[in-house]
Each structure stands twice: as structure tokens, then as C-alpha cells.
Design an enzyme around this catalytic site. Structure first.
Site, PDB file in Angstrom:
ATOM      1  N   LYS A 118       1.856  -3.810   6.604  1.00  0.00           N
ATOM      2  CA  LYS A 118       2.289  -3.759   5.195  1.00  0.00           C
ATOM      3  C   LYS A 118       3.799  -3.519   5.133  1.00  0.00           C
ATOM      4  CE  LYS A 118      -1.561  -4.671   3.244  1.00  0.00           C
ATOM      5  NZ  LYS A 118      -1.723  -5.985   2.619  1.00  0.00           N
ATOM      6  N   SER A 135       0.830  -1.201   0.000  1.00  0.00           N
ATOM      7  CA  SER A 135       0.000   0.000   0.000  1.00  0.00           C
ATOM      8  C   SER A 135       0.867   1.254   0.000  1.00  0.00           C
ATOM      9  CB  SER A 135      -0.869  -0.009   1.266  1.00  0.00           C
ATOM     10  OG  SER A 135      -1.436   1.248   1.497  1.00  0.00           O
ATOM     11  N   TYR A 161      -2.330  -1.455  10.915  1.00  0.00           N
ATOM     12  CA  TYR A 161      -2.552  -1.966   9.555  1.00  0.00           C
ATOM     13  C   TYR A 161      -1.386  -1.568   8.641  1.00  0.00           C
ATOM     14  CZ  TYR A 161      -3.855  -1.660   4.700  1.00  0.00           C
ATOM     15  OH  TYR A 161      -3.813  -1.739   3.332  1.00  0.00           O
TER      16      TYR A 161
HETATM   17  N1  UFG Z   1     -13.084  10.515   3.249  1.00  0.00           N
HETATM   18  C1  UFG Z   1     -14.107  11.357   3.581  1.00  0.00           C
HETATM   19  N2  UFG Z   1     -15.262  10.805   4.050  1.00  0.00           N
HETATM   20  C2  UFG Z   1     -15.428   9.476   4.230  1.00  0.00           C
HETATM   21  C3  UFG Z   1     -14.365   8.615   3.878  1.00  0.00           C
HETATM   22  C4  UFG Z   1     -13.207   9.182   3.412  1.00  0.00           C
HETATM   23  O1  UFG Z   1     -13.997  12.563   3.444  1.00  0.00           O
HETATM   24  O2  UFG Z   1     -16.500   9.047   4.677  1.00  0.00           O
HETATM   25  C5  UFG Z   1     -11.845  11.098   2.722  1.00  0.00           C
HETATM   26  C6  UFG Z   1     -10.648  10.799   3.576  1.00  0.00           C
HETATM   27  O3  UFG Z   1     -10.522  11.741   4.604  1.00  0.00           O
HETATM   28  C7  UFG Z   1      -9.538  10.864   2.543  1.00  0.00           C
HETATM   29  C8  UFG Z   1     -10.197  10.367   1.262  1.00  0.00           C
HETATM   30  O4  UFG Z   1     -11.586  10.513   1.479  1.00  0.00           O
HETATM   31  O5  UFG Z   1      -9.147  12.170   2.353  1.00  0.00           O
HETATM   32  C9  UFG Z   1      -9.899   8.921   0.954  1.00  0.00           C
HETATM   33  O6  UFG Z   1     -10.204   8.168   2.114  1.00  0.00           O
HETATM   34  P1  UFG Z   1     -10.308   6.583   2.085  1.00  0.00           P
HETATM   35  O7  UFG Z   1     -10.656   6.137   3.468  1.00  0.00           O
HETATM   36  O8  UFG Z   1     -11.181   6.152   0.963  1.00  0.00           O
HETATM   37  O9  UFG Z   1      -8.843   6.133   1.700  1.00  0.00           O
HETATM   38  P2  UFG Z   1      -7.476   6.434   2.469  1.00  0.00           P
HETATM   39  O10 UFG Z   1      -6.644   7.240   1.525  1.00  0.00           O
HETATM   40  O11 UFG Z   1      -7.636   6.908   3.829  1.00  0.00           O
HETATM   41  O12 UFG Z   1      -6.994   4.925   2.576  1.00  0.00           O
HETATM   42  C10 UFG Z   1      -5.948   4.472   1.872  1.00  0.00           C
HETATM   43  C11 UFG Z   1      -6.077   2.959   1.695  1.00  0.00           C
HETATM   44  C12 UFG Z   1      -5.779   2.243   2.985  1.00  0.00           C
HETATM   45  C13 UFG Z   1      -4.554   2.801   3.638  1.00  0.00           C
HETATM   46  C14 UFG Z   1      -4.686   4.272   3.874  1.00  0.00           C
HETATM   47  C15 UFG Z   1      -3.525   4.878   4.592  1.00  0.00           C
HETATM   48  O13 UFG Z   1      -7.381   2.604   1.240  1.00  0.00           O
HETATM   49  O14 UFG Z   1      -5.571   0.878   2.659  1.00  0.00           O
HETATM   50  O15 UFG Z   1      -4.820   4.873   2.593  1.00  0.00           O
HETATM   51  O16 UFG Z   1      -3.755   6.199   4.907  1.00  0.00           O
HETATM   52  F1  UFG Z   1      -4.288   2.236   4.820  1.00  0.00           F
END
Ligand code: UFG
Length: 354
Positions: free
Chosen positions: A154, A125, A150
């Protein structure tokens, strides 16, 4: 040409099973169905015309792995997805994450070495980069202290794989550092099946649009980005699946090399803000998303998107599908789930009337 796909009934795993068959491989699935559903196998059968062979069980089960490797002495390689992946849950229950994610990788590696199957594509990741200083992030960016158990699993798995290769074991390993996988198969027959309220952005958007959730919370609007919301590199899961097939081909082509380890970014190379994703979703679906801007989510990095030159050069692969494609497919999938729920409710009602 058989390839073992651990976690092959999961979101990325199931799409990779389809990509493998399309490329002429025979995927063999092992999945414990902790975070996936049996119906995915029916979906795969519908898309592929036949159900792929699937062993129900856990990758930490060395006996089961031995049984599978013995039953398939012609395995060409392994794609290892099986892992827990919820960042928040990993903070609450770190031992579960270390036990499962590290344990399955170690048990699998031992079996691969024992049975002489050297080729492994590992599901890593972009979380290993934390908040990179330079964007787009290249593979030479330093790995940073993990923000969650998590993320740490990785990083540690990548280290385990590298150490195992360095020690002289006959292993050829590629760690694929994914950015944000979204979307669904264009048929809307397989897609993401979050259990409980989705933690990730796109399933939360589609569930809000379909009426399952009242409101999307957008976490943070005061970041140093054009509209104040976080930037990510959203990649269509079908493109991501193809990257695994490309990785297996690269590993196969290295049959004269006894030990090999490398890692590569798998993204589109383009960053999108959360608001851009919401606006694009509204444009492709024609549905308004009810959202509110709320406080930042702890642990979120401000922005991260990939430099993908290494993937292009090493794998001969790059993405073909757009953010629009991914959001359209995610929406079709969500609508299909809603139709299925409505059909089930009708059937229950008919049963009640009888
Ligand atoms: N977000 C929102 N509202 C939500 C969900 C997400 O605004 O309900 C925003 C988050 O704050 C972020 C973006 O959307 O800015 C993406 O969020 P996600 O949760 O979809 O994805 P992430 O980038 O947080 O997650 C990814 C990978 C994970 C990993 C993580 C590490 O999916 O496997 O990055 O930060 F662990």
C-alpha cells in the site's frame, strides 16, 4: 459516465458499484474472482435491477486492459480495489503480494495514461500510519515502516502514484486511506465473503454467533486502553463506498488541472475497543458471543482512529451510519448466508432422496 472498478466483485468493490449506480454512473467491473465469488454479480443484479458489465480477468493483463479501455472510450475514471489483502498471507508469500498489488497498479496506470483516462481513486489503508504518536491520526502524521508486505504494497503503491503524477503524466489521483471497513448492504444481498476462517474481527464475530466457529479469540487485553483491548475506527462499508463516489466527483471537477495527487483518511473519527464491538454486536443481534481473552496478536497496533476533517472538506463527505448499523447489517448478511447454506443442504438431500 462510466467508471472502471477493478476488484468490483469484492467486498468494498461491490458496495461501491451499488453506490456508483445510485449516483448515476455506469460501473464496469474487472475482477479475477480469486478472492470473490460469481454470485456477487447476481446479488448486484438483484439490487440494481440489471447486472453490471463485468470482465473476468487480472489487472496485470495489459492486453485485457487495452481491450476494456478501447471498448469504453468514454471512461471517466477508475477505482482501483483489485489487490490481495491478507496480512498473514503476505508475510508467508510476499512475492505474491508484491507481484499482484504493485503489478496491477503499474499496468493499470500505464493503460490509463495511454488511453487518456486521468482520474483514479486508489484503495489505500490506515496501515501506512503504523502506531501513530498522536490520535486521532491526521494526514500529516508520518508514514511509518510497514509491519507486513501487504502494508508495504500500500505504501509503495502510494509512492508509485505520487511519482507518476510528479513526473508530469496526465493523472489525477486520490489515495483513500481506509480505516476498518465492516458491515454489509442493508438488503443483506451483498456482504463480505471471507475464504476460510476470517482474519478480521467482525466476520469472526458473526460466524461465531451463527455457530460456524466455536469461539472468538480476543487478541490482547492488557493494552493501554479503557478495557485493555485494541481500538480501531470501524466504518460501514456503505459509507466507505460513498466516499469513492465523492472522490471520483472531486477528480472530475479538477479537469483543468493536469496533475494532481492527494491522500485522505476515510473513517468515522471514533475509536471502539474490541470488547465494545462485541458488546454492541450482542446488543443489536440479541446473540451472546462466546469469546476468550488471549495473547496479543503479533503486528497489531494498540489504537488507531481517524481525524476526518480533510475528508469532510475535500470530499464533502462524512459517515452517516453507526457502529450499530454496521453490526446489524453484518449480522443480517451472516444469517442470510446461513439460510442459503440450509437451502442448499435441503436441495442436496432432496436430490439424494430422488
Ligand atoms: N481481533 C480479535 N480477534 C480476531 C480478529 C481480530 O481480537 O479474531 C482484533 C484485532 O486484534 C484488532 C481488531 O480486532 O485489535 C481489528 O482486527 P482486524 O483484523 O479486523 O483489523 P486490523 O485493524 O488488524 O486490520 C486493518 C485492515 C488491514 C490492515 C491492518 C493493518 O483491515 O487491511 O489494519 O494493521 F492491513
Amino acid at each position: 459516465m462510466k467508471v472502471l472498478v477493478t476488484g468490483g466483485a469484492g467486498f468494498i468493490g461491490s458496495h461501491t458499484v451499488v453506490a456508483l449506480v445510485k449516483a448515476g454512473y455506469t460501473p464496469i467491473i474487472i475482477d479475477n474472482f480469486e478472492n470473490s465469488d460469481n454470485s456477487v454479480l447476481d446479488g448486484l443484479a438483484e439490487i440494481l435491477g440489471a447486472q453490471p458489465l463485468c470482465y473476468e480477468g487480472d489487472c496485470r493483463d495489459g492486453e485485457l486492459l487495452s481491450m476494456i479501455f478501447e471498448a469504453h472510450p468514454d471512461l471517466q475514471g477508475v477505482i482501483h480495489f483489485a489487490a490481495n489483502k491478507a496480512v498473514g498471507e503476505s508475510v508467508k508469500d510476499p512475492l505474491k503480494y508484491y507481484d499482484n498489488n504493485l503489478g496491477s497498479t503499474i499496468t493499470l496506470l500505464k493503460a490509463m495514461v495511454h488511453y487518456g483516462v486521468p482520474n483514479l481513486a486508489f484503495s489505500s489503508s490506515c496501515t501506512v500510519y503504523g502506531q501513530p504518536e498522536v490520535l486521532p491520526v491526521t494526514e500529516s502524521s508520518p508514514v511509518q515502516a510497514a509491519q507486513s508486505p501487504y502494508g508495504n504494497t500500500k505504501q509503495i503503491c502510494e509512492e508509485i502514484l505520487q511519482d507518476a503524477v510528479r513526473s508530469g503524466l496526465n493523472l489525477r489521483v486520490l489515495s483513500l486511506r481506509y480505516f476498518n471497513p465492516i458491515g454489509a448492504h442493508e438488503s443483506a444481498i451483498i456482504g463480505e465473503l471471507p475464504i476460510g476462517p476470517p482474519q478480521n474481527l467482525v466476520p469472526f464475530i458473526t460466524q461465531t454467533a451463527v455457530g460456524l466457529r466455536e469461539q472468538l479469540s480476543i487478541f490482547g487485553h492488557d493494552y493501554n486502553t479503557p478495557d485493555g483491548t485494541c481500538i480501531r475506527d470501524y466504518i460501514h462499508v456503505v459509507d466507505l463506498a460513498d466516499a469513492h463516489v465523492a472522490a471520483i466527483k472531486v477528480l472530475e471537477a479538477k479537469q483543468d488541472v493536469d496533475q494532481y495527487y492527494d491522500f485522505v483518511n476515510i473513517g468515522t473519527g471514533t475509536g471502539s475497543t474490541v470488547l465494545q464491538v462485541v458488546n454492541t454486536f450482542e446488543a443489536v443481534s440479541g446473540v451472546k458471543v462466546n469469546y476468550q481473552l488471549v495473547e496479543r496478536r503479533p503486528g497489531d497496533v494498540e489504537q488507531v482512529y481517524a481525524q476526518v476533517d480533510k475528508a469532510t472538506n475535500l470530499l464533502g463527505w462524512k459517515t452517516k451510519l453507526t457502529l450499530e448499523d454496521a453490526l446489524r447489517d453484518a449480522w443480517r448478511w451472516e444469517q442470510r448466508l446461513a439460510e442459503n447454506r440450509a437451502d442448499e443442504a435441503d436441495e442436496e438431500e432432496d436430490g439424494f432422496m430422488d
